[in-house]
Design an enzyme around this catalytic site. Structure first.
Site, PDB file in Angstrom:
ATOM      1  N   ASP A  18      -0.565   5.308   7.380  1.00 40.09           N
ATOM      2  CA  ASP A  18      -0.973   6.701   7.209  1.00 40.09           C
ATOM      3  C   ASP A  18      -0.544   7.228   5.839  1.00 40.09           C
ATOM      4  O   ASP A  18       0.488   6.814   5.307  1.00 40.09           O
ATOM      5  CB  ASP A  18      -0.332   7.542   8.339  1.00 40.09           C
ATOM      6  CG  ASP A  18      -1.010   8.886   8.504  1.00 40.09           C
ATOM      7  OD1 ASP A  18      -2.068   9.121   7.884  1.00 40.09           O
ATOM      8  OD2 ASP A  18      -0.482   9.711   9.265  1.00 40.09           O
ATOM      9  N   HIS A  35      -7.423   5.111  -0.254  1.00 39.94           N
ATOM     10  CA  HIS A  35      -7.728   3.981   0.631  1.00 39.94           C
ATOM     11  C   HIS A  35      -7.722   2.663  -0.147  1.00 39.94           C
ATOM     12  O   HIS A  35      -7.249   1.650   0.343  1.00 39.94           O
ATOM     13  CB  HIS A  35      -9.082   4.198   1.318  1.00 39.94           C
ATOM     14  CG  HIS A  35      -9.105   5.373   2.253  1.00 39.94           C
ATOM     15  ND1 HIS A  35      -8.101   5.615   3.172  1.00 39.94           N
ATOM     16  CD2 HIS A  35      -9.999   6.383   2.416  1.00 39.94           C
ATOM     17  CE1 HIS A  35      -8.384   6.711   3.856  1.00 39.94           C
ATOM     18  NE2 HIS A  35      -9.526   7.206   3.406  1.00 39.94           N
ATOM     19  N   LEU A 129       0.549 -16.775  10.549  1.00 40.76           N
ATOM     20  CA  LEU A 129       0.597 -15.354  10.918  1.00 40.76           C
ATOM     21  C   LEU A 129      -0.703 -14.997  11.619  1.00 40.76           C
ATOM     22  O   LEU A 129      -1.774 -15.380  11.151  1.00 40.76           O
ATOM     23  CB  LEU A 129       0.743 -14.476   9.665  1.00 40.76           C
ATOM     24  CG  LEU A 129       0.610 -12.969   9.875  1.00 40.76           C
ATOM     25  CD1 LEU A 129       1.906 -12.398  10.457  1.00 40.76           C
ATOM     26  CD2 LEU A 129       0.291 -12.242   8.568  1.00 40.76           C
ATOM     27  N   GLU A 201      10.203  -0.745  19.608  1.00 42.14           N
ATOM     28  CA  GLU A 201      11.039   0.145  18.808  1.00 42.14           C
ATOM     29  C   GLU A 201      10.106   0.821  17.805  1.00 42.14           C
ATOM     30  O   GLU A 201       9.164   0.189  17.313  1.00 42.14           O
ATOM     31  CB  GLU A 201      12.109  -0.648  18.047  1.00 42.14           C
ATOM     32  CG  GLU A 201      13.132  -1.321  18.933  1.00 42.14           C
ATOM     33  CD  GLU A 201      14.017  -0.318  19.670  1.00 42.14           C
ATOM     34  OE1 GLU A 201      14.240   0.794  19.146  1.00 42.14           O
ATOM     35  OE2 GLU A 201      14.483  -0.649  20.774  1.00 42.14           O
TER      36      GLU A 201
HETATM   37  C1  FPP Z   1      -4.742   6.836   6.979  1.00 42.79           C
HETATM   38  O1  FPP Z   1      -4.673   7.612   5.830  1.00 42.79           O
HETATM   39  C2  FPP Z   1      -5.438   5.608   6.769  1.00 42.79           C
HETATM   40  C3  FPP Z   1      -6.696   5.315   7.230  1.00 42.79           C
HETATM   41  C4  FPP Z   1      -7.520   6.262   7.978  1.00 42.79           C
HETATM   42  C5  FPP Z   1      -7.332   4.037   7.005  1.00 42.79           C
HETATM   43  C6  FPP Z   1      -6.450   2.872   6.683  1.00 42.79           C
HETATM   44  C7  FPP Z   1      -7.128   2.094   5.670  1.00 42.79           C
HETATM   45  C8  FPP Z   1      -6.528   1.378   4.714  1.00 42.79           C
HETATM   46  C9  FPP Z   1      -5.090   1.173   4.624  1.00 42.79           C
HETATM   47  C10 FPP Z   1      -7.326   0.743   3.633  1.00 42.79           C
HETATM   48  C11 FPP Z   1      -8.300  -0.251   4.055  1.00 42.79           C
HETATM   49  C12 FPP Z   1      -7.762  -1.275   4.946  1.00 42.79           C
HETATM   50  C13 FPP Z   1      -8.036  -2.574   4.830  1.00 42.79           C
HETATM   51  C14 FPP Z   1      -7.614  -3.489   5.885  1.00 42.79           C
HETATM   52  C15 FPP Z   1      -8.739  -3.094   3.673  1.00 42.79           C
HETATM   53  P1  FPP Z   1      -5.283   9.077   5.878  1.00 42.79           P
HETATM   54  O2  FPP Z   1      -6.591   9.042   5.198  1.00 42.79           O
HETATM   55  O3  FPP Z   1      -5.295   9.578   7.276  1.00 42.79           O
HETATM   56  O4  FPP Z   1      -4.226   9.835   5.022  1.00 42.79           O
HETATM   57  P2  FPP Z   1      -3.811  11.375   5.142  1.00 42.79           P
HETATM   58  O5  FPP Z   1      -3.204  11.552   6.509  1.00 42.79           O
HETATM   59  O6  FPP Z   1      -2.830  11.530   4.032  1.00 42.79           O
HETATM   60  O7  FPP Z   1      -5.059  12.165   4.942  1.00 42.79           O
END
Ligand code: FPP
Length: 236
Positions: A18, A35, A129, A201
């Site tokens: 997040d 992202h 893994l 945990e």
């Molecule tokens: C949360 O940040 C993250 C996501 C909704 C998507 C997770 C995606 C990635 C880590 C990148 C792509 C993944 C791969 C496997 C290539 P948010 O957008 O909710 O952040 P915020 O809460 O600060 O708005």
């Protein structure tokens, strides 16, 4: 003697990644930039998990709720996932990573769904893994899906134990997470692996996902090692 069970290294680590959006906003960048940077953190953490001897790593890459984000962000995220898969698959395979996808992959369309399936088949024999990618995943949907599949399989009510039920979840055959990490300071489960984290945990860290690195991962593992896991049993 105590009934506690202590494992210095978690066998299975699950992560709610997040904070990508906030990382980007703090830099006056579009959310997709966060992202993209988050995808780099994914690389680092896979590496760190292998180095630390973690056997299973589950990443919450796209939740069932993420479909409600603006269409542009959904398109960007889908594109990023596709790109990540295409550019990283060979290296993941060479490193001995087995890919497994949970969630409603068909919602991404037949092309990506098929690519994911091919990637799973290609890496199925790897043992270093197991990387579990949660894509269009929701914990409640997982539980409802398992109930449906158990019914369809004709399981009788008296035959349905927790163990039998777990065999119908999307994570069948994968041990439950020992450690759940959520980045960015939010302290919620957000419909992630609801059934599977019963005894995990939980470590919440204020670090935003794009900034999360091997050191932060190591710190979460250290925190885990300090905790005494009792699985509900009282110390004797
Ligand atoms: C949360 O940040 C993250 C996501 C909704 C998507 C997770 C995606 C990635 C880590 C990148 C792509 C993944 C791969 C496997 C290539 P948010 O957008 O909710 O952040 P915020 O809460 O600060 O708005």
């Amino acid at each position: 003697m105590s009934s506690s069970v202590s494992h210095p290294t978690p066998r299975h680590v699950a992560v709610i990644m997040d904070g990508n959006g906030r990382w980007a906003t703090a830099r006056s960048l579009p959310r997709i930039a966060g992202h993209r940077e988050g995808a780099k953190a994914v690389r680092r953490i896979i590496e760190a998990a292998i180095d630390q001897g973690v056997g299973y790593l589950t990443l919450f890459a796209f939740s069932s709720e993420n479909w409600q984000r603006p269409a542009e962000e959904v398109t960007d995220l889908t594109f990023l996932l596709k790109h990540y898969l295409r550019s990283e698959l060979n290296e993941l395979h060479e490193r001995g990573v087995r890919l497994r996808v949970i969630g409603e992959r068909e919602r991404f369309g037949p092309n990506l769904a098929e690519e994911l399936e091919t990637a799973e088949a290609k890496t199925a024999g790897n043992t270093k893994l197991t990387l579990v990618m949660a894509l269009s995943y929701g914990g409640r949907a997982d539980i409802v899906g398992a109930a449906r599949r158990a019914m369809q399989a004709g399981v009788k009510p008296e035959e349905l134990t927790e163990q039998v039920f777990a065999g119908f979840l999307s994570t069948a055959g994968i041990p439950d997470p020992d450690l759940l990490i959520r980045t960015s300071g939010e302290e919620r489960i957000s419909n992630f692996l609801l059934w599977q984290i019963a005894y995990a945990e939980i470590v919440f860290t204020p670090v935003l996902w794009p900034d999360f690195g091997a050191k932060d991962f190591g710190e979460a593992l250290n925190e885990y090692a300090k905790r005494e896991r009792r699985f509900g049993a009282r110390p004797v």
